[in-house]
Design a protein around this motif. Structure first.
Motif, PDB file in Angstrom:
ATOM      1  N   PHE A 105     -17.574  43.350  24.870  1.00 30.61           N
ATOM      2  CA  PHE A 105     -16.465  44.673  24.278  1.00 30.61           C
ATOM      3  C   PHE A 105     -17.169  45.574  25.211  1.00 30.61           C
ATOM      4  N   ALA A 106     -16.481  46.473  25.753  1.00 30.72           N
ATOM      5  CA  ALA A 106     -17.173  47.551  27.313  1.00 30.72           C
ATOM      6  C   ALA A 106     -17.932  48.233  26.735  1.00 30.72           C
ATOM      7  N   ALA A 107     -19.228  49.433  27.009  1.00 27.63           N
ATOM      8  CA  ALA A 107     -20.627  49.600  27.087  1.00 27.63           C
ATOM      9  C   ALA A 107     -19.276  51.013  26.214  1.00 27.63           C
ATOM     10  N   GLU A 108     -18.044  51.680  26.432  1.00 24.60           N
ATOM     11  CA  GLU A 108     -17.262  53.021  25.981  1.00 24.60           C
ATOM     12  C   GLU A 108     -16.530  52.220  24.792  1.00 24.60           C
ATOM     13  N   GLU A 109     -16.110  51.425  24.804  1.00 26.00           N
ATOM     14  CA  GLU A 109     -15.361  50.511  23.308  1.00 26.00           C
ATOM     15  C   GLU A 109     -16.868  50.879  22.395  1.00 26.00           C
TER      16      GLU A 109
END
Ligand code: SAM
Length: 232
Positions: A195-199
């Protein structure tokens, strides 16, 4: 013949019709004959013994016997929202999740996703569910949902559903993570790139609990199966 077949149309007056691939499988592959006994299920949990009464070009008429008991789920229904892996690994994922009793699989749309859940891909997943049900004796179909982003999943989450995200390095998943009043569990698995950090930040802000599955980095399908094995 001990084969199981899926009934896509409703039974009427003790009779039912096998159509399409199911009929062709019985007649052309298994060389079924009038009088053969088979078993059929309709995906709702009911199974019948059935006798072949007529064989047509693309359909087979069956006479149904007494239905066997409806399967009762003993655990909270589990939805896995998974960033789909590619190719054969997708097929494997569907087979194992169906065998393990997962209620529903939702293709998760993520920033680093590698496989698009096109209508043709969804159709392949549904066929995989059917095959796994026939082979494993499962009488309820695992649902295949429409692809969803994290934002959509959060928006649509039922109030009493417990939501978890598998995240390497998070504390180990314990059954105690599940609230006693939860009526369902929705667990997310990210793509190969993670997952991306923002997700993860969006999930955390929404109160979704991060859970770990051990000290090693698991492939997407292994993580999904590990969750299913712990939560079904
Ligand atoms: N480098 C990526 C990362 O650190 O997230 C690895 C991604 S892993 C191949 C794919 C997905 O499987 C992850 O996003 C996570 O959801 C799940 N996963 C893999 N190993 C896990 C573990 N040990 N604990 C919890 N989740 C795991």
């Amino acid at each position: 013949m001990s084969e199981r077949f899926f009934l896509s149309s409703a039974a009427c007056a003790g009779r039912a019709v096998l159509e399409g691939d199911e009929a062709r499988h019985l007649v052309r592959v298994l060389r079924g004959k009038v009088g053969d006994m088979v078993r059929v299920f309709d995906g709702s949990g009911i199974e019948w013994p059935a006798r072949v009464v007529t064989i047509g070009r693309d359909e087979v008429t069956l006479e149904l016997g007494e239905p066997t008991a409806v399967a009762v789920a003993t655990t909270l229904p589990l939805t896995l929202a998974v960033a789909l892996p590619k190719g054969e690994r997708q097929k494997w994922l569907i087979e194992k999740l169906t065998e393990l009793g997962v209620a529903r699989l939702v293709p998760l749309v993520t920033l680093r996703g590698v496989a698009e859940a096109t209508p043709a891909a969804i159709e392949r997943l549904r066929r995989g569910v059917l095959e796994a049900c026939k082979q494993s004796g499962r009488n309820t179909l695992m649902g295949i949902g429409e692809p969803r982003s994290i934002a959509e999943l959060l928006r649509e989450r039922p109030d009493a559903a417990r939501m978890l995200v598998a995240d390497p390095g998070a504390p180990l998943l314990e059954a105690a993570e599940l609230q006693p009043d939860a009526t369902a569990v929705i667990a997310l698995v990210g793509p190969e790139g993670g997952f991306a950090a923002e997700e993860l930040a969006v999930l955390e802000a929404a109160g979704v609990v991060r859970v770990g599955l051990g000290p090693h980095i698991l492939r997407v399908e292994t993580a999904a199966i590990a969750l299913a094995a712990r939560l079904t």
